[in-house]
Design a protein around this motif. Sequence first.
Motif, PDB file in Angstrom:
ATOM      1  N   GLU A 196      34.690  48.885  33.446  1.00  0.00           N
ATOM      2  CA  GLU A 196      33.889  47.882  32.744  1.00  0.00           C
ATOM      3  C   GLU A 196      34.603  46.549  32.645  1.00  0.00           C
ATOM      4  OE1 GLU A 196      31.663  47.229  28.409  1.00  0.00           O
ATOM      5  OE2 GLU A 196      32.896  48.998  28.790  1.00  0.00           O
ATOM      6  N   ALA A 197      35.937  46.579  32.522  1.00  0.00           N
ATOM      7  CA  ALA A 197      36.676  45.353  32.246  1.00  0.00           C
ATOM      8  C   ALA A 197      36.873  44.482  33.476  1.00  0.00           C
ATOM      9  CB  ALA A 197      38.034  45.690  31.632  1.00  0.00           C
ATOM     10  N   VAL A 198      36.905  45.084  34.659  1.00  0.00           N
ATOM     11  CA  VAL A 198      37.359  44.374  35.851  1.00  0.00           C
ATOM     12  C   VAL A 198      36.262  44.321  36.901  1.00  0.00           C
ATOM     13  CG1 VAL A 198      39.008  44.449  37.776  1.00  0.00           C
ATOM     14  CG2 VAL A 198      39.766  44.981  35.449  1.00  0.00           C
ATOM     15  N   ALA A 199      36.171  43.168  37.573  1.00  0.00           N
ATOM     16  CA  ALA A 199      35.330  43.024  38.764  1.00  0.00           C
ATOM     17  C   ALA A 199      36.219  42.493  39.887  1.00  0.00           C
ATOM     18  CB  ALA A 199      34.165  42.082  38.497  1.00  0.00           C
ATOM     19  N   VAL A 200      36.465  43.310  40.898  1.00  0.00           N
ATOM     20  CA  VAL A 200      37.285  42.879  42.033  1.00  0.00           C
ATOM     21  C   VAL A 200      36.417  41.988  42.907  1.00  0.00           C
ATOM     22  CG1 VAL A 200      38.624  43.605  44.031  1.00  0.00           C
ATOM     23  CG2 VAL A 200      38.676  44.974  41.939  1.00  0.00           C
ATOM     24  N   THR A 201      36.707  40.700  42.897  1.00  0.00           N
ATOM     25  CA  THR A 201      35.858  39.730  43.587  1.00  0.00           C
ATOM     26  C   THR A 201      36.419  39.279  44.928  1.00  0.00           C
ATOM     27  OG1 THR A 201      36.920  37.933  42.354  1.00  0.00           O
ATOM     28  CG2 THR A 201      34.905  38.879  41.420  1.00  0.00           C
ATOM     29  N   ARG A 202      37.737  39.451  45.138  1.00  0.00           N
ATOM     30  CA  ARG A 202      38.349  39.012  46.394  1.00  0.00           C
ATOM     31  C   ARG A 202      39.435  39.989  46.799  1.00  0.00           C
ATOM     32  NH1 ARG A 202      37.269  33.464  47.682  1.00  0.00           N
ATOM     33  NH2 ARG A 202      35.960  32.503  46.078  1.00  0.00           N
ATOM     34  N   ILE A 203      39.497  40.264  48.124  1.00  0.00           N
ATOM     35  CA  ILE A 203      40.508  41.174  48.677  1.00  0.00           C
ATOM     36  C   ILE A 203      41.075  40.522  49.929  1.00  0.00           C
ATOM     37  CG2 ILE A 203      40.982  43.496  49.571  1.00  0.00           C
ATOM     38  CD1 ILE A 203      38.414  44.417  48.150  1.00  0.00           C
ATOM     39  N   SER A 204      42.397  40.557  50.061  1.00  0.00           N
ATOM     40  CA  SER A 204      43.041  39.982  51.240  1.00  0.00           C
ATOM     41  C   SER A 204      44.384  40.663  51.459  1.00  0.00           C
ATOM     42  CB  SER A 204      43.244  38.470  51.062  1.00  0.00           C
ATOM     43  OG  SER A 204      43.960  37.924  52.157  1.00  0.00           O
ATOM     44  N   GLY A 205      44.846  40.614  52.702  1.00  0.00           N
ATOM     45  CA  GLY A 205      46.182  41.097  53.014  1.00  0.00           C
ATOM     46  C   GLY A 205      47.167  39.969  53.224  1.00  0.00           C
ATOM     47  N   ASP A 206      46.693  38.728  53.074  1.00  0.00           N
ATOM     48  CA  ASP A 206      47.536  37.550  53.279  1.00  0.00           C
ATOM     49  C   ASP A 206      48.059  37.050  51.932  1.00  0.00           C
ATOM     50  OD1 ASP A 206      48.754  35.204  53.958  1.00  0.00           O
ATOM     51  OD2 ASP A 206      46.976  34.247  54.823  1.00  0.00           O
ATOM     52  N   PRO A 207      49.384  37.125  51.685  1.00  0.00           N
ATOM     53  CA  PRO A 207      49.923  36.684  50.390  1.00  0.00           C
ATOM     54  C   PRO A 207      49.648  35.217  50.096  1.00  0.00           C
ATOM     55  CG  PRO A 207      51.539  38.002  51.583  1.00  0.00           C
ATOM     56  CD  PRO A 207      50.416  37.732  52.539  1.00  0.00           C
ATOM     57  N   VAL A 208      49.675  34.357  51.126  1.00  0.00           N
ATOM     58  CA  VAL A 208      49.451  32.928  50.902  1.00  0.00           C
ATOM     59  C   VAL A 208      48.014  32.680  50.445  1.00  0.00           C
ATOM     60  CG1 VAL A 208      49.419  30.655  51.988  1.00  0.00           C
ATOM     61  CG2 VAL A 208      51.222  32.292  52.566  1.00  0.00           C
ATOM     62  N   GLU A 209      47.079  33.311  51.121  1.00  0.00           N
ATOM     63  CA  GLU A 209      45.673  33.138  50.745  1.00  0.00           C
ATOM     64  C   GLU A 209      45.416  33.669  49.342  1.00  0.00           C
ATOM     65  OE1 GLU A 209      41.191  34.324  52.380  1.00  0.00           O
ATOM     66  OE2 GLU A 209      42.951  35.480  53.010  1.00  0.00           O
ATOM     67  N   ALA A 210      45.972  34.838  49.016  1.00  0.00           N
ATOM     68  CA  ALA A 210      45.749  35.426  47.704  1.00  0.00           C
ATOM     69  C   ALA A 210      46.335  34.562  46.598  1.00  0.00           C
ATOM     70  CB  ALA A 210      46.358  36.830  47.655  1.00  0.00           C
ATOM     71  N   THR A 211      47.500  33.964  46.847  1.00  0.00           N
ATOM     72  CA  THR A 211      48.121  33.096  45.848  1.00  0.00           C
ATOM     73  C   THR A 211      47.258  31.866  45.586  1.00  0.00           C
ATOM     74  OG1 THR A 211      50.301  33.856  46.548  1.00  0.00           O
ATOM     75  CG2 THR A 211      50.212  31.834  45.263  1.00  0.00           C
ATOM     76  N   ARG A 212      46.592  31.370  46.631  1.00  0.00           N
ATOM     77  CA  ARG A 212      45.722  30.206  46.455  1.00  0.00           C
ATOM     78  C   ARG A 212      44.529  30.523  45.557  1.00  0.00           C
ATOM     79  NH1 ARG A 212      45.682  28.323  52.790  1.00  0.00           N
ATOM     80  NH2 ARG A 212      47.697  27.220  52.784  1.00  0.00           N
ATOM     81  N   TRP A 213      44.050  31.765  45.607  1.00  0.00           N
ATOM     82  CA  TRP A 213      42.940  32.136  44.723  1.00  0.00           C
ATOM     83  C   TRP A 213      43.327  31.923  43.267  1.00  0.00           C
ATOM     84  CZ3 TRP A 213      42.327  37.679  47.105  1.00  0.00           C
ATOM     85  CH2 TRP A 213      41.788  37.569  48.387  1.00  0.00           C
ATOM     86  N   LEU A 214      44.514  32.419  42.915  1.00  0.00           N
ATOM     87  CA  LEU A 214      44.956  32.302  41.535  1.00  0.00           C
ATOM     88  C   LEU A 214      45.168  30.835  41.167  1.00  0.00           C
ATOM     89  CD1 LEU A 214      45.762  33.920  38.995  1.00  0.00           C
ATOM     90  CD2 LEU A 214      48.108  33.895  39.833  1.00  0.00           C
ATOM     91  N   ALA A 215      45.782  30.072  42.068  1.00  0.00           N
ATOM     92  CA  ALA A 215      46.056  28.664  41.783  1.00  0.00           C
ATOM     93  C   ALA A 215      44.771  27.866  41.613  1.00  0.00           C
ATOM     94  CB  ALA A 215      46.912  28.058  42.887  1.00  0.00           C
ATOM     95  N   ALA A 216      43.757  28.216  42.386  1.00  0.00           N
ATOM     96  CA  ALA A 216      42.490  27.476  42.328  1.00  0.00           C
ATOM     97  C   ALA A 216      41.567  27.976  41.231  1.00  0.00           C
ATOM     98  CB  ALA A 216      41.780  27.563  43.678  1.00  0.00           C
ATOM     99  N   GLY A 217      41.979  29.022  40.500  1.00  0.00           N
ATOM    100  CA  GLY A 217      41.156  29.546  39.425  1.00  0.00           C
ATOM    101  C   GLY A 217      39.992  30.393  39.886  1.00  0.00           C
ATOM    102  N   ARG A 218      40.001  30.821  41.150  1.00  0.00           N
ATOM    103  CA  ARG A 218      38.901  31.655  41.634  1.00  0.00           C
ATOM    104  C   ARG A 218      39.000  33.080  41.098  1.00  0.00           C
ATOM    105  NH1 ARG A 218      40.280  28.574  46.320  1.00  0.00           N
ATOM    106  NH2 ARG A 218      38.649  27.072  46.814  1.00  0.00           N
TER     107      ARG A 218
END
Length: 777
Positions: free
Chosen positions: A462-484
């Motif tokens: 109930e608490a979590v919705a997995v909205t993005r999945i990637s194997g690229d650390p650089v791309e995943a870090t950008r999600w957090l930085a951009a607030g996505r």
Amino acid sequence: MIRALCDEVATILRRPWELVLMLVLPPLAMVTMGAMLIGGTIRHTPVGLVDDSHSALGRSVLRALAASSDLSVEMSSGNLEQAWARLRRADLYAVVYLPPDFERRARARTPDAVLIYENASFYTAASLAGRKITAALGDRLKAFAPRLLGLPEEVGAALSGHRPAAPQVQVSFVGNPQLSLELFLGSLIVPGVLLLLASCAAIGAVSREMLEKRPQPWGMASPWALLVARLAPTVVIFTLWLMVWTVWLGAVRGFHPVGSVIEIVAAEALLMVATCSIAALLVGAAGDPDSAYSASTVYAGSSIAFSNATLPLVHGPLFAQWVSSAIPLSHYIRIQNGQWTLGMPLAANLGDFALLAGYAVIPLLVAAPLLRWRSRKPGKEEKVPPAALNDTGFWRSYVDTVASMVRSKPLFSLFLLSVALYAFYYPSAYVGQTAHDLPVGVLDQEHDRFSRELIRHLDATEAVAVTRISGDPVEATRWLAAGRVMALLDIPPDFSRRLGRLDAPGLALSTDGGYPTRASFVGGAVTSALPPAIRQTAQDVLGMTLPRADGTTGQAFAVTTLPMFNTTNGYGSYAVPGVMSIILQQTLLFGTATLAGFRREAWAGRRRRGRPGWKMSWPHFLGLWTALTVVGFCTNAFYWGFVLWFQDFPRGGNIAGAAFLGGWFAAAVSGLGLLVGSLFDRHDRAVYILAGTSVPLFFLGGLAIPHFAMPGWLVALAWPIPSTVAIPAFVEINGAGASLAEIAPYTLTMIVLALIYGALAGWRWCGPSWRATPRSR
């Protein structure tokens, strides 16, 4: 335009109240907040220990708690009832309880849980104390486990000889690893306060002729050029103040921005332009400054709550999400945090920059023709309330005062409409205080069936919705930085194989430390959802059963945290009851000071007609003060008796105590309002000057930052303010059910404040005639 700009600067320099608003109140707010936050984080939080086991382990736990620099053990003897009483009084923020025969049962591998009772009404201090206690207990209990269970020393790192529980989740806070409250609140609260002050200053500049009953200049030449000239000094002055605060945090306090300082300054300038443009639009749309001030205090005064910086609004009501996206502060905070703590590229902020620019330009384009249209219409003269004209006996004064609140539009707006509006508008920012569908990204470096099933099980919670999945650390870090995403989970390579060998590493969860409250909320929700998901995935994919970390599978100890007086441990259940005291104080204070300003205007008019000055009779004053007190008491009863129930926040602990204290609170605030209002030469000065005090006064109340974490001189200066007493007192009475005896210091202080402010206001209005004529208009 240049001439109009010079005229505006000259006008400001001739007007003391405008200078106070622009040059005195901003540094005063910054000094107050800077002194309050200079400790960085909350240390030496008072906690207690109730050791009913009377064992060596209990003594060891006491030493562990005393050794922590973040905790101060104020109670180490006594029973649980005494500890709860001290929690109700907020003498303690958390209590550790060791049940009887705890050590003996641990040796038998059937232990009771160690309980941590948190005073969740004081959410920030209690949750920080709970985390520190848990860490101290974990180390000490782990060290004791081999001795109690008869295990060899070499297995001391494991709490038992059984298999380990599910892998631990290590939460890291990107950009603010220490979760500094100084950086978080300093970069959020001060811009919010300056925004409100700038809005009031802009309304005053645009509506000057309306208030002074002079011909309005908007029909001459270009209204846009005149409007820019009117707003430019306010924009420049408050942008400079915001830059001064940025230098304080970055250069003096050492929180150096990791991104572009130029982008931060550009966002500050756009924020102030947008604020002043919206203020001008409010004047043009409302047609009178009083309504514009009221609207400004609602939208600008609540901007911090709706900025999405304290509690995630993604699972809140659609109305709250819409308001958050519609206010300039939300977009400014995203730009500022992205540059200050995360170093985001400009491209990631272009959307927020574009929206800020739109808020700066579009209201300005609409406001100018509106003001021109308004200037061609005959303005409606605001009638002076009867309570401001007459000098009558007690009962006539009482009736006139109540009638004035209904007949006068500014007074009706402040005394009644604002109270009703805030009762439902402000809490909507905190309705979604329970974690639900928080957007989480996953960095999947394993890419096998186990990781896919783990992601599926996590997304099903109930608490979590997995909205993005990637194997690229650089791309995943950008999600957090951009607030996505609000958190990023890292599943390391070879995780499932190592889990099958029972030596799997922990999982790393990263959140944005620029928002510590939100980060803690999100981190707690995800770390609670992950262990069940891991256990279910291990059962489905690997065919293995991982033990639970709850003391039911042979583990030596379990630690359970129990929130008290805020059983959901919700952020809204903590924030809203405290903010309600500020809402009740400020609406009553603004309304009372506005009524006093009306009376000053009436007296000034009589002096201009050659009539001698006169003073109010004591019966008239007592009727006026009594009416204000009764109205204040009724609004208190409306909030504590209905609004808290309707919004389902902690309430009803001690109704009789709340009623008793509420009456004295209303008397103190109305007395203070009459005293302060006697200084204002016009009725609009009340909101103009006092609006920017609301947020600092809330923090001085000690709910978000306890008084023990503030400098002593600041706490001493805060005690004469009624809300400093009311905020903790009403939280303890309504939420914790504290008796008047348990909060006797608050009760006595409130009574003394009511008597002092009532006497001073009576002397001011009924004593020797004061002959000062109103300053220049």
